[in-house]
Write a protein that holds these residues in place. Structure first.
Motif, mmCIF file in Angstrom:
data_model
loop_
_atom_site.group_PDB
_atom_site.id
_atom_site.type_symbol
_atom_site.label_atom_id
_atom_site.label_comp_id
_atom_site.label_asym_id
_atom_site.label_seq_id
_atom_site.Cartn_x
_atom_site.Cartn_y
_atom_site.Cartn_z
ATOM 1 N N UNK A 196 0.834 -1.201 0.000
ATOM 2 C CA UNK A 196 0.000 0.000 0.000
ATOM 3 C C UNK A 196 0.869 1.252 0.000
ATOM 4 N N UNK A 197 2.028 1.180 0.666
ATOM 5 C CA UNK A 197 2.933 2.323 0.654
ATOM 6 C C UNK A 197 3.510 2.542 -0.743
ATOM 7 N N UNK A 198 3.884 1.440 -1.408
ATOM 8 C CA UNK A 198 4.552 1.547 -2.708
ATOM 9 C C UNK A 198 3.580 1.873 -3.842
ATOM 10 N N UNK A 199 2.402 1.247 -3.802
ATOM 11 C CA UNK A 199 1.427 1.407 -4.891
ATOM 12 C C UNK A 199 0.052 1.659 -4.293
ATOM 13 N N UNK A 200 -0.074 2.798 -3.625
ATOM 14 C CA UNK A 200 -1.274 3.066 -2.836
ATOM 15 C C UNK A 200 -2.545 3.044 -3.679
ATOM 16 N N UNK A 201 -2.542 3.719 -4.811
ATOM 17 C CA UNK A 201 -3.753 3.824 -5.626
ATOM 18 C C UNK A 201 -4.193 2.456 -6.148
ATOM 19 N N UNK A 202 -3.259 1.659 -6.630
ATOM 20 C CA UNK A 202 -3.591 0.341 -7.170
ATOM 21 C C UNK A 202 -4.160 -0.567 -6.091
ATOM 22 N N UNK A 203 -3.498 -0.597 -4.950
ATOM 23 C CA UNK A 203 -3.947 -1.497 -3.893
ATOM 24 C C UNK A 203 -5.216 -1.008 -3.213
ATOM 25 N N UNK A 204 -5.389 0.303 -3.143
ATOM 26 C CA UNK A 204 -6.646 0.834 -2.611
ATOM 27 C C UNK A 204 -7.813 0.453 -3.515
ATOM 28 N N UNK A 205 -7.605 0.551 -4.807
ATOM 29 C CA UNK A 205 -8.648 0.206 -5.769
ATOM 30 C C UNK A 205 -9.022 -1.268 -5.683
ATOM 31 N N UNK A 206 -8.040 -2.134 -5.606
ATOM 32 C CA UNK A 206 -8.284 -3.584 -5.653
ATOM 33 C C UNK A 206 -8.746 -4.132 -4.305
ATOM 34 N N UNK A 207 -8.101 -3.698 -3.215
ATOM 35 C CA UNK A 207 -8.331 -4.350 -1.917
ATOM 36 C C UNK A 207 -9.208 -3.554 -0.961
ATOM 37 N N UNK A 208 -9.515 -2.307 -1.296
ATOM 38 C CA UNK A 208 -10.446 -1.538 -0.471
ATOM 39 C C UNK A 208 -11.735 -1.229 -1.225
ATOM 40 N N UNK A 209 -11.596 -0.628 -2.400
ATOM 41 C CA UNK A 209 -12.789 -0.195 -3.133
ATOM 42 C C UNK A 209 -13.558 -1.372 -3.718
ATOM 43 N N UNK A 210 -12.859 -2.343 -4.297
ATOM 44 C CA UNK A 210 -13.538 -3.478 -4.930
ATOM 45 C C UNK A 210 -14.407 -4.266 -3.944
ATOM 46 N N UNK A 211 -13.891 -4.704 -2.785
ATOM 47 C CA UNK A 211 -14.765 -5.430 -1.856
ATOM 48 C C UNK A 211 -15.887 -4.572 -1.280
ATOM 49 N N UNK A 212 -15.611 -3.278 -1.072
ATOM 50 C CA UNK A 212 -16.663 -2.384 -0.570
ATOM 51 C C UNK A 212 -17.760 -2.210 -1.609
ATOM 52 N N UNK A 213 -17.368 -2.070 -2.874
ATOM 53 C CA UNK A 213 -18.346 -1.965 -3.950
ATOM 54 C C UNK A 213 -19.165 -3.239 -4.058
ATOM 55 N N UNK A 214 -18.522 -4.382 -3.890
ATOM 56 C CA UNK A 214 -19.251 -5.655 -3.901
ATOM 57 C C UNK A 214 -20.298 -5.712 -2.802
ATOM 58 N N UNK A 215 -19.965 -5.201 -1.643
ATOM 59 C CA UNK A 215 -20.922 -5.179 -0.540
ATOM 60 C C UNK A 215 -22.103 -4.271 -0.857
ATOM 61 N N UNK A 216 -21.838 -3.106 -1.423
ATOM 62 C CA UNK A 216 -22.922 -2.191 -1.754
ATOM 63 C C UNK A 216 -23.814 -2.762 -2.850
ATOM 64 N N UNK A 217 -23.254 -3.498 -3.777
ATOM 65 C CA UNK A 217 -24.061 -4.148 -4.811
ATOM 66 C C UNK A 217 -25.028 -5.142 -4.189
ATOM 67 N N UNK A 218 -24.536 -5.932 -3.234
ATOM 68 C CA UNK A 218 -25.400 -6.904 -2.556
ATOM 69 C C UNK A 218 -26.494 -6.192 -1.761
ATOM 70 N N UNK A 219 -26.128 -5.122 -1.052
ATOM 71 C CA UNK A 219 -27.105 -4.374 -0.257
ATOM 72 C C UNK A 219 -28.158 -3.741 -1.169
ATOM 73 N N UNK A 220 -27.737 -3.257 -2.324
ATOM 74 C CA UNK A 220 -28.656 -2.622 -3.244
ATOM 75 C C UNK A 220 -29.650 -3.644 -3.826
ATOM 76 N N UNK A 221 -29.136 -4.817 -4.163
ATOM 77 C CA UNK A 221 -29.993 -5.851 -4.762
ATOM 78 C C UNK A 221 -30.973 -6.416 -3.754
ATOM 79 N N UNK A 222 -30.515 -6.640 -2.526
ATOM 80 C CA UNK A 222 -31.357 -7.302 -1.535
ATOM 81 C C UNK A 222 -32.050 -6.344 -0.586
#
Length: 239
Positions: free
Chosen positions: A213-239
């Motif tokens: 995260x220190x070396x490639x903050x934007x890439x790792x934030x996108x993949x390991x923070x935003x992606x799973x959070x977006x997945x959760x919001x998709x589930x909440x929106x559908x159900x």
């Protein structure tokens, strides 16, 4: 030695949770913070150690067996804790948890992620077991072995599958539900562990790969923070 270390962490966390429950009944916010911190610490510390055992023969059977076993153990010993910022979003979205309480739990999860990393680095520096030799010199041992777009899609998909399974299994008896969730996590690790690590937990990802995260903050934030959070919001929106 690694198994004894992880078992010791589980026992210590169990004692801390019990002590906090007895002493802090009149202070629900502090108890919620500490309980979530202790629980997330257990998962992050054990997973940090498990990450060193991925090359133990026979591969990948040993790593997958340990993943399943400790996931079941976490499920049995950490009842009532989410240990995942994405999981904390669900009651906040539905109004079951206040914004303040949800924020406290997410803060506790990231505090625990940092504490677990510091603790495990101290243990590794003692070199008590063979897997610990040279563990501190690896730096950013990147789990992302594919393109950013593919990694984003994998973590998003795994988050959706995991959160959907959690929701759909709420009616299952707890003693069976723990094994179902553990089996699913083990299958996801087997399917995508060699590509992204199959983490789908922002706090755990930070604890495992803070250097990345220190070396490639934007890439790792996108993949390991935003992606799973977006997945959760998709589930909440559908159900």
């Amino acid at each position: 030695s690694s198994l004894l270390l992880m078992s010791g962490v589980v026992v210590a966390v169990g004692l801390c949770r019990r002590l906090a429950r007895r002493r802090l009944r009149s202070r629900p916010h502090l108890f919620a913070f500490l309980a979530e911190m202790f629980s997330t610490f257990q998962i992050c510390a054990c997973t940090n150690e498990l990450s060193l055992l991925g090359n133990v023969e026979p591969k990948p059977h040993t790593a997958l067996t340990l993943t399943y076993g400790f996931t079941v153990l976490h499920g049995l010993t950490l009842a009532g804790s989410t240990c995942n910022p994405c999981g904390t979003l669900q009651p906040m979205w539905g109004g079951g948890t206040s914004l303040r309480m949800g924020g406290l739990k997410i803060a506790a999860q990231f505090v625990a992620a940092v504490l677990a990393r510091v603790f495990m680095h101290f243990i590794w520096s003692l070199e008590m077991a063979e897997p610990h030799f040279g563990a501190l010199s690896q730096g950013c041992s990147s789990p992302m072995q594919t393109t950013e777009v593919q990694a984003f899609c994998i973590e998003l998909l795994f988050s959706v599958v995991f959160q959907l399974a959690v929701l759909r299994s709420e009616s299952v008896t707890p003693k069976y539900r723990v094994h179902l969730i553990a089996l699913l996590i083990t299958m996801l690790v087997y399917a995508g562990g060699n590509l992204t690590g199959a983490i789908f937990n922002p706090a755990l990802a930070f604890s495992l790969h803070a250097d990345c995260f220190y070396d490639k903050f934007l890439s790792y934030t996108l993949v390991y923070w935003i992606a799973p959070s977006l997945g959760k919001f998709l589930i909440l929106y559908v159900f």
